[in-house]
Design a protein around this motif. Structure first.
Motif, PDB file in Angstrom:
ATOM      1  N   GLU A  42       0.841  -1.202   0.000  1.00  0.00           N
ATOM      2  CA  GLU A  42       0.000   0.000   0.000  1.00  0.00           C
ATOM      3  C   GLU A  42       0.872   1.246   0.000  1.00  0.00           C
ATOM      4  OE1 GLU A  42      -3.553   0.100   2.650  1.00  0.00           O
ATOM      5  OE2 GLU A  42      -2.840  -1.861   3.281  1.00  0.00           O
ATOM      6  N   ARG A  49      -6.917  -1.087  10.934  1.00  0.00           N
ATOM      7  CA  ARG A  49      -8.078  -1.233  10.041  1.00  0.00           C
ATOM      8  C   ARG A  49      -9.452  -1.129  10.706  1.00  0.00           C
ATOM      9  NH1 ARG A  49      -5.615  -2.446   5.188  1.00  0.00           N
ATOM     10  NH2 ARG A  49      -3.553  -3.260   5.621  1.00  0.00           N
ATOM     11  N   LYS A  54     -15.914   1.719  10.653  1.00  0.00           N
ATOM     12  CA  LYS A  54     -16.595   2.383  11.778  1.00  0.00           C
ATOM     13  C   LYS A  54     -16.443   3.896  11.614  1.00  0.00           C
ATOM     14  CE  LYS A  54     -15.362  -1.648  14.639  1.00  0.00           C
ATOM     15  NZ  LYS A  54     -14.262  -2.279  13.898  1.00  0.00           N
ATOM     16  N   ARG A 135     -11.281  -3.159   2.780  1.00  0.00           N
ATOM     17  CA  ARG A 135     -10.085  -3.714   3.403  1.00  0.00           C
ATOM     18  C   ARG A 135      -9.045  -2.618   3.657  1.00  0.00           C
ATOM     19  NH1 ARG A 135      -8.655  -7.893   6.648  1.00  0.00           N
ATOM     20  NH2 ARG A 135      -6.410  -7.899   6.773  1.00  0.00           N
TER      21      ARG A 135
HETATM   22  C1  FAD Z   1     -12.731  -2.947   7.878  1.00  0.00           C
HETATM   23  C2  FAD Z   1     -12.076  -3.769   8.934  1.00  0.00           C
HETATM   24  C3  FAD Z   1     -12.538  -3.691  10.251  1.00  0.00           C
HETATM   25  C4  FAD Z   1     -11.949  -4.460  11.236  1.00  0.00           C
HETATM   26  N1  FAD Z   1     -12.424  -4.376  12.513  1.00  0.00           N
HETATM   27  C5  FAD Z   1     -11.872  -5.133  13.483  1.00  0.00           C
HETATM   28  C6  FAD Z   1     -12.367  -5.073  14.818  1.00  0.00           C
HETATM   29  O1  FAD Z   1     -13.294  -4.333  15.124  1.00  0.00           O
HETATM   30  N2  FAD Z   1     -11.777  -5.862  15.757  1.00  0.00           N
HETATM   31  C7  FAD Z   1     -10.751  -6.703  15.460  1.00  0.00           C
HETATM   32  O2  FAD Z   1     -10.242  -7.407  16.347  1.00  0.00           O
HETATM   33  N3  FAD Z   1     -10.259  -6.789  14.188  1.00  0.00           N
HETATM   34  C8  FAD Z   1     -10.803  -6.026  13.211  1.00  0.00           C
HETATM   35  N4  FAD Z   1     -10.313  -6.099  11.928  1.00  0.00           N
HETATM   36  C9  FAD Z   1      -9.232  -7.050  11.634  1.00  0.00           C
HETATM   37  C10 FAD Z   1      -7.859  -6.445  11.836  1.00  0.00           C
HETATM   38  O3  FAD Z   1      -7.806  -5.147  11.347  1.00  0.00           O
HETATM   39  C11 FAD Z   1      -6.842  -7.338  11.120  1.00  0.00           C
HETATM   40  O4  FAD Z   1      -6.847  -8.569  11.775  1.00  0.00           O
HETATM   41  C12 FAD Z   1      -5.451  -6.724  11.081  1.00  0.00           C
HETATM   42  O5  FAD Z   1      -5.458  -5.565  10.293  1.00  0.00           O
HETATM   43  C13 FAD Z   1      -4.445  -7.708  10.518  1.00  0.00           C
HETATM   44  O6  FAD Z   1      -3.223  -7.071  10.429  1.00  0.00           O
HETATM   45  P1  FAD Z   1      -2.036  -7.656   9.533  1.00  0.00           P
HETATM   46  O7  FAD Z   1      -0.974  -6.612   9.575  1.00  0.00           O
HETATM   47  O8  FAD Z   1      -1.738  -9.036   9.923  1.00  0.00           O
HETATM   48  O9  FAD Z   1      -2.627  -7.756   8.063  1.00  0.00           O
HETATM   49  P2  FAD Z   1      -3.143  -6.607   7.101  1.00  0.00           P
HETATM   50  O10 FAD Z   1      -3.853  -5.577   7.886  1.00  0.00           O
HETATM   51  O11 FAD Z   1      -3.859  -7.305   6.005  1.00  0.00           O
HETATM   52  O12 FAD Z   1      -1.820  -5.959   6.513  1.00  0.00           O
HETATM   53  C14 FAD Z   1      -0.980  -6.642   5.623  1.00  0.00           C
HETATM   54  C15 FAD Z   1      -0.269  -5.648   4.739  1.00  0.00           C
HETATM   55  O13 FAD Z   1       0.676  -6.354   3.948  1.00  0.00           O
HETATM   56  C16 FAD Z   1       0.643  -5.856   2.616  1.00  0.00           C
HETATM   57  N5  FAD Z   1       1.167  -6.871   1.708  1.00  0.00           N
HETATM   58  C17 FAD Z   1       0.588  -8.031   1.357  1.00  0.00           C
HETATM   59  N6  FAD Z   1       1.387  -8.704   0.497  1.00  0.00           N
HETATM   60  C18 FAD Z   1       2.489  -7.946   0.319  1.00  0.00           C
HETATM   61  C19 FAD Z   1       3.664  -8.094  -0.465  1.00  0.00           C
HETATM   62  N7  FAD Z   1       3.879  -9.157  -1.224  1.00  0.00           N
HETATM   63  N8  FAD Z   1       4.582  -7.105  -0.413  1.00  0.00           N
HETATM   64  C20 FAD Z   1       4.404  -5.999   0.361  1.00  0.00           C
HETATM   65  N9  FAD Z   1       3.291  -5.819   1.117  1.00  0.00           N
HETATM   66  C21 FAD Z   1       2.364  -6.780   1.095  1.00  0.00           C
HETATM   67  C22 FAD Z   1      -0.816  -5.528   2.417  1.00  0.00           C
HETATM   68  O14 FAD Z   1      -0.997  -4.616   1.363  1.00  0.00           O
HETATM   69  C23 FAD Z   1      -1.199  -4.934   3.768  1.00  0.00           C
HETATM   70  O15 FAD Z   1      -0.954  -3.556   3.809  1.00  0.00           O
HETATM   71  C24 FAD Z   1     -10.875  -5.336  10.913  1.00  0.00           C
HETATM   72  C25 FAD Z   1     -10.427  -5.419   9.588  1.00  0.00           C
HETATM   73  C26 FAD Z   1     -11.013  -4.657   8.614  1.00  0.00           C
HETATM   74  C27 FAD Z   1     -10.540  -4.748   7.199  1.00  0.00           C
END
Ligand code: FAD
Length: 412
Positions: A42, A49, A54, A135
């Protein structure tokens, strides 16, 4: 004893989301003096997120409301941010990642926090303008810009994201219909009875909720105009928001030959089978001792705590991580919190009065607590969670009695 990497070492983090951002922070907090390179697909620095469905829909707040750190923090902490730069390959033999533009970054240790992406709706018309998913920040911006009084929003999917978006859209004056294929809301996360309580809540706030519907197509001349149901009925729509789940971003790990199924397989320390590669957050399939099996979590708390724990493991004495299995959702004026796993339970014990709008439910399995929901009663979650984790057998009558303090029960 594990070897602590020296200042000449490089740790590369792929995925600049919540997990990636917190991992970078944890490395510096734990004293890692080497190079930290945080690479994200991104264009934005790491942000949370949950606000996307919300307050960032309801209010005119921008990304600054959700970001993990001030922009200056990265420079101050010598975190090299490479944004808008998807990693396309990992060469494990020479310990190097390649980016979309062809650039390469070498690593001594690599952390994968690639998260997940939305599951796409496999239906005719699903690619029409006016069909959205939520997302990332751009998704939210696009939806919010179209929300006005009287705009007809059809939400496909009655899970957390769909229902939160429905509630937020109502707050902006939209006319909202939720279409859910199952016969209940949030079916994977809560009991039928809780789903029914939330259905009534949405209806009270003017959301039309339709369960057990099949969708055959999305139609419109050059943009969305209607969602067509199994029996031929057409639900008018100016905007469709789809929330039918996510799929983990595992392709990079898979192409590199790491073990992957519903997530990148890691042990309790966040390690893959490659001693130089770890994974954390939504993309990781991790063991959970409470459940006695591996699972992939999709939660804020896991993204944060798992990533920080794994980052510390990468540079110090490894410590097993055990997620607390806690998630929340905000819909209308209601805060729902959940812990444990609501599967295979044999009884529900209610505490408090659902009609009064603040209550909790214990999911019981052979006398022990397998899962808990609180509804507008978040303060009870921590003591209740301790009861669950104790694995003791409890008298349902005690759990149900609001005069018996949960904190006290935990000490008996
Ligand atoms: C709209 C929404 C509301 C939510 N509300 C809640 C809530 O109320 N309570 C709760 O507990 N959880 C909630 N969640 C879930 C929580 O936000 C996620 O579990 C959390 O964001 C996961 O974080 P992460 O960093 O593991 O993955 P992600 O947030 O998916 O981040 C991964 C990042 O890696 C990047 N990426 C992927 N592949 C590559 C690559 N090959 N090279 C470089 N970058 C890459 C992606 O673009 C992304 O920016 C919500 C999620 C969303 C989408």
């Amino acid at each position: 004893m594990s070897e602590t990497p020296g200042p000449s070492q490089t740790i590369v983090i792929v995925g600049a989301g919540h997990a990636g951002g917190r991992a970078a922070q944890a490395l510096r907090t734990a004293g890692f003096a080497g190079r930290v390179v945080l690479i994200g697909a991104e264009k934005y620095p790491p942000y949370e997120r949950p606000p996307l469905s919300k307050e960032l829909i309801v209010t005119d707040a921008g990304l600054e409301k959700a970001r993990l750190h001030d922009p200056a923090w990265y420079e101050q902490n010598k975190i090299e941010l490479m944004l808008g730069a998807p990693v396309t390959a990992i060469d494990r033999a020479v310990k190097r990642v390649t980016l979309a533009g062809g650039a390469a970054v070498s690593y001594d240790k690599l952390l994968l926090t690639t998260g997940a992406r939305v599951r796409k709706l496999p239906l005719p018309g699903a690619d029409l303008p006016g069909v959205f998913y939520i997302r990332d920040f751009d998704d939210t911006q696009a939806v919010r810009a179209r929300l006005k009084d009287g705009v007809k929003v059809v939400v496909i999917g009655g899970g957390f994201i769909g229902l939160e978006t429905a509630a937020s859209s109502r707050k902006r004056g939209a006319v909202v219909t939720v279409l859910e294929a199952a016969d209940r809301l949030m079916g994977r996360a809560v009991a039928t009875e809780i789903g029914a309580w939330f259905k009534a809540l949405h209806e009270k706030h003017g959301v039309a909720v339709r369960l057990g519907v099949t969708i055959t197509a999305i139609e419109g001349a050059d943009k969305v105009e209607r969602v067509v149901l199994g029996g031929g009925e057409a639900v008018p729509a100016d905007l469709v928001v789809v929330g039918i789940g996510i799929v983990p971003n595992v392709e990079l790990a898979m192409a590199a030959g790491l073990e992957v199924s519903n997530g990148i397989a890691v042990d309790e320390f966040g390690r893959t089978a490659d001693p130089a590669i770890w994974a954390a957050g939504d993309c990781a399939l991790q063991p959970n001792a409470f459940l006695g099996r591996k699972l992939r979590l999709e939660s804020y708390q896991n993204a944060q705590d798992h990533a920080m724990a794994v980052a510390r493991n990468m540079i110090g004495e490894p410590k097993a991580y055990e997620d607390s299995l806690w998630v929340w959702s905000d819909q209308h004026d209601v805060n729902l919190q959940m812990t444990g796993m609501p599967e295979g339970y044999d009884a529900l014990v209610w505490r408090g009065d659902p009609a009064a709008g603040a209550f909790m439910v214990f999911y019981m399995k052979e006398g022990r607590i397998a899962a808990i929901n609180t509804v507008n009663l978040g303060r009870e979650m921590k003591p209740a969670q301790r009861l669950m984790q104790s694995r003791k057998v409890f008298e349902p009558a005690q759990l149900a009695d609001p005069n018996v303090r949960l904190l006290k029960l935990g000490k008996e």
